[in-house]
Design a protein around this motif. Structure first.
Motif, short mmCIF file in Angstrom:
data_model
loop_
_atom_site.label_atom_id
_atom_site.label_comp_id
_atom_site.label_asym_id
_atom_site.label_seq_id
_atom_site.Cartn_x
_atom_site.Cartn_y
_atom_site.Cartn_z
N LEU A 46 2.35 -5.67 15.58
CA LEU A 46 1.47 -5.54 14.41
C LEU A 46 1.13 -4.08 14.13
CD1 LEU A 46 -1.16 -8.33 15.28
CD2 LEU A 46 0.92 -8.56 13.89
N THR A 47 0.97 -3.76 12.85
CA THR A 47 0.35 -2.50 12.46
C THR A 47 -0.82 -2.84 11.55
OG1 THR A 47 2.00 -2.33 10.68
CG2 THR A 47 2.34 -0.94 12.63
N GLN A 48 -1.79 -1.95 11.54
CA GLN A 48 -2.98 -2.16 10.71
C GLN A 48 -2.83 -1.44 9.37
OE1 GLN A 48 -5.65 -4.03 11.15
NE2 GLN A 48 -5.35 -4.65 13.29
N LYS A 49 -3.62 -1.84 8.40
CA LYS A 49 -3.71 -1.11 7.14
C LYS A 49 -4.11 0.33 7.44
CE LYS A 49 -5.94 -1.19 2.63
NZ LYS A 49 -6.85 -1.89 1.72
N GLY A 50 -3.44 1.28 6.79
CA GLY A 50 -3.72 2.69 7.06
C GLY A 50 -2.71 3.30 8.01
N GLU A 51 -1.99 2.46 8.75
CA GLU A 51 -0.92 2.96 9.64
C GLU A 51 0.43 2.81 8.94
OE1 GLU A 51 -2.68 1.68 14.01
OE2 GLU A 51 -1.12 0.47 13.12
N TYR A 91 0.84 -1.21 0.00
CA TYR A 91 0.00 0.00 0.00
C TYR A 91 0.88 1.26 0.00
CZ TYR A 91 -3.14 -3.55 2.06
OH TYR A 91 -3.86 -4.69 2.33
N ASP A 92 2.15 1.08 -0.29
CA ASP A 92 3.11 2.19 -0.17
C ASP A 92 3.10 2.73 1.26
OD1 ASP A 92 5.10 3.67 -1.24
OD2 ASP A 92 3.81 5.20 -2.13
N GLU A 93 3.03 1.82 2.22
CA GLU A 93 2.85 2.20 3.62
C GLU A 93 4.16 2.23 4.41
OE1 GLU A 93 2.62 -0.77 2.39
OE2 GLU A 93 2.59 -2.40 3.85
N VAL A 94 5.29 2.01 3.71
CA VAL A 94 6.57 1.98 4.42
C VAL A 94 7.19 3.38 4.36
CG1 VAL A 94 8.79 0.82 4.65
CG2 VAL A 94 6.85 -0.41 3.65
N PRO A 95 7.36 4.04 5.52
CA PRO A 95 7.77 5.46 5.50
C PRO A 95 9.29 5.64 5.32
CG PRO A 95 7.34 4.76 7.76
CD PRO A 95 7.05 3.57 6.88
N GLY A 96 9.67 6.86 4.95
CA GLY A 96 11.07 7.31 5.03
C GLY A 96 12.03 6.59 4.10
N ASN A 97 13.30 6.59 4.51
CA ASN A 97 14.35 6.00 3.68
C ASN A 97 14.15 4.51 3.48
OD1 ASN A 97 15.65 8.38 3.28
ND2 ASN A 97 17.09 8.10 5.00
N ILE A 140 -1.29 -11.00 5.79
CA ILE A 140 -0.11 -10.77 6.63
C ILE A 140 0.98 -10.14 5.77
CG2 ILE A 140 1.70 -11.93 7.95
CD1 ILE A 140 -0.39 -13.90 8.91
N ARG A 141 1.48 -8.97 6.21
CA ARG A 141 2.53 -8.27 5.48
C ARG A 141 3.81 -8.27 6.30
NH1 ARG A 141 0.98 -3.14 5.94
NH2 ARG A 141 -0.98 -3.57 7.00
N PRO A 142 4.66 -9.29 6.15
CA PRO A 142 5.89 -9.33 6.95
C PRO A 142 6.90 -8.29 6.48
CG PRO A 142 5.41 -11.49 5.92
CD PRO A 142 4.54 -10.46 5.26
N ALA A 143 7.71 -7.82 7.43
CA ALA A 143 8.92 -7.06 7.10
C ALA A 143 9.91 -8.01 6.41
CB ALA A 143 9.53 -6.49 8.38
N TRP A 144 11.12 -7.52 6.11
CA TRP A 144 12.10 -8.42 5.50
C TRP A 144 12.38 -9.57 6.46
CZ3 TRP A 144 15.23 -7.99 0.85
CH2 TRP A 144 14.67 -7.09 -0.06
N TYR A 154 2.11 -8.41 -6.00
CA TYR A 154 1.64 -8.75 -4.64
C TYR A 154 0.51 -7.81 -4.22
CZ TYR A 154 4.91 -12.45 -3.45
OH TYR A 154 5.56 -13.66 -3.40
N SER A 155 0.62 -6.55 -4.65
CA SER A 155 -0.42 -5.57 -4.35
C SER A 155 -1.73 -5.96 -5.06
CB SER A 155 0.09 -4.22 -4.83
OG SER A 155 -0.81 -3.24 -4.58
N ALA A 156 -1.63 -6.34 -6.31
CA ALA A 156 -2.82 -6.74 -7.07
C ALA A 156 -3.45 -7.99 -6.46
CB ALA A 156 -2.44 -6.99 -8.54
N ALA A 157 -2.63 -8.92 -6.02
CA ALA A 157 -3.16 -10.14 -5.40
C ALA A 157 -3.90 -9.81 -4.10
CB ALA A 157 -2.01 -11.11 -5.12
N ALA A 158 -3.33 -8.92 -3.30
CA ALA A 158 -3.98 -8.55 -2.03
C ALA A 158 -5.34 -7.89 -2.31
CB ALA A 158 -3.08 -7.61 -1.23
N LYS A 159 -5.39 -7.10 -3.38
CA LYS A 159 -6.66 -6.43 -3.73
C LYS A 159 -7.74 -7.48 -4.07
CE LYS A 159 -7.98 -2.31 -6.28
NZ LYS A 159 -8.70 -2.56 -7.52
N VAL A 160 -7.32 -8.53 -4.79
CA VAL A 160 -8.27 -9.61 -5.12
C VAL A 160 -8.83 -10.21 -3.83
CG1 VAL A 160 -8.43 -11.94 -6.10
CG2 VAL A 160 -7.17 -10.14 -7.33
#
Ligand SMILES: NC(=O)c1ccc[n+]([C@@H]2O[C@H](COP(=O)([O-])OP(=O)(O)OC[C@H]3O[C@@H](n4cnc5c(N)ncnc54)[C@H](OP(=O)(O)O)[C@@H]3O)[C@@H](O)[C@H]2O)c1
Length: 209
Positions: free
Chosen positions: A158-163, A103-109, A143-147, A126-132
């Motif tokens: 955990l963080t929610q969508k929108g955060e 969701y382009d939700e990762v901030p900063g550098n 579930i959106r894991p970090a690296w 992956y974004s298109a699949a999540a939308k489906v």
């Protein structure tokens, strides 16, 4: 209760399967090359490819929960097939492993670095699949894991969508623990898309880069 694990030879999936076995949960393990897994007494192995709708339809017989640990360039088509097959077989609960950044939700550098590393096919699909999944009628948890690291630890928040996404890394063991918790408590985190990170790992990139 029987769980269908899609992509059952995946690295997170193998860890989750151990935990599910310890919790005495029956599992049907769906993978492209079934000779890779020697099943235990709670497991049944089936050959299947998630790009093939008929494979999924057959594998869903008698299943209550689907845990999808899939990957690859065809991930959007795989998502479409999973949604369609689950709808047809009237299975509602889906746990879907995706990735940070959809969701382009990762901030900063770190967000910029993540784009540099994952743009050009991966994040977009992956974004298109999540939308489906999100547009389906399923009781999903994305579930959106970090690296991912292979550290032998369970330590996550955990963080929610929108955060904004927090942290840079998380262990596969942590994701397996979260998946197991959701399977044991299937009413938790319905219709949610969860960012998952190890606390206090903020930075411009994961520590090992
Ligand atoms: N690496 C990271 O830092 C990171 C961070 C966030 C999210 N993720 C994502 O998290 C997910 C899970 O991670 P992981 O480490 O467990 O990944 P993994 O070990 O690559 O597991 C993915 C599994 O998907 C299976 N698969 C791919 N296409 C398939 C198909 N058409 N039908 C059936 N199975 C199929 C693969 O099967 P085969 O064994 O047959 O190839 C593989 O076992 C992946 O989607 C990954 O991209 C990764």
């Amino acid at each position: 209760m029987k769980v269908l694990v899609l992509g059952a030879n995946g690295q997170i999936a193998r860890l989750a399967e151990k935990e599910l076995t310890q919790a005495k949960i029956s599992q049907r393990l769906f993978l492209r090359n079934p000779s890779r897994i020697e099943p235990n007494e709670l497991q049944e192995v089936v050959a299947g490819d998630a790009t093939n709708l008929a494979d999924l339809q057959e594998a869903l017989n008698g299943i209550e929960i689907v845990y999808a640990n899939l990957a690859g360039q065809t991930i959007e088509q795989q998502a479409r097939n999973v949604v369609q097959a689950m709808k047809e077989q009237r299975v509602k609960r889906l746990i879907w492993i995706s990735t940070l950044g959809i969701y382009d939700e990762v901030p900063g550098n770190y967000g910029k670095w993540n784009h540099q590393m994952l743009d050009g096919g991966y994040l977009e699909t992956y974004s298109a699949a999540a939308k489906v999944i999100e547009e389906s009628d399923l009781d999903y948890t994305i579930i959106r894991p970090a690296w991912l690291s292979n550290k032998a630890e369970v330590d996550y928040e955990l963080t929610q969508k929108g955060e904004p996404f927090r942290g840079t890394e998380v262990s596969r063991q942590s994701i397996a623990a979260l998946v197991t918790k959701l399977i044991l408590n299937p009413d938790e985190h319905l219709h949610e898309s969860l960012g998952v990170n190890k606390p206090n790992t903020d930075g411009d990139k994961p520590a090992w880069y």
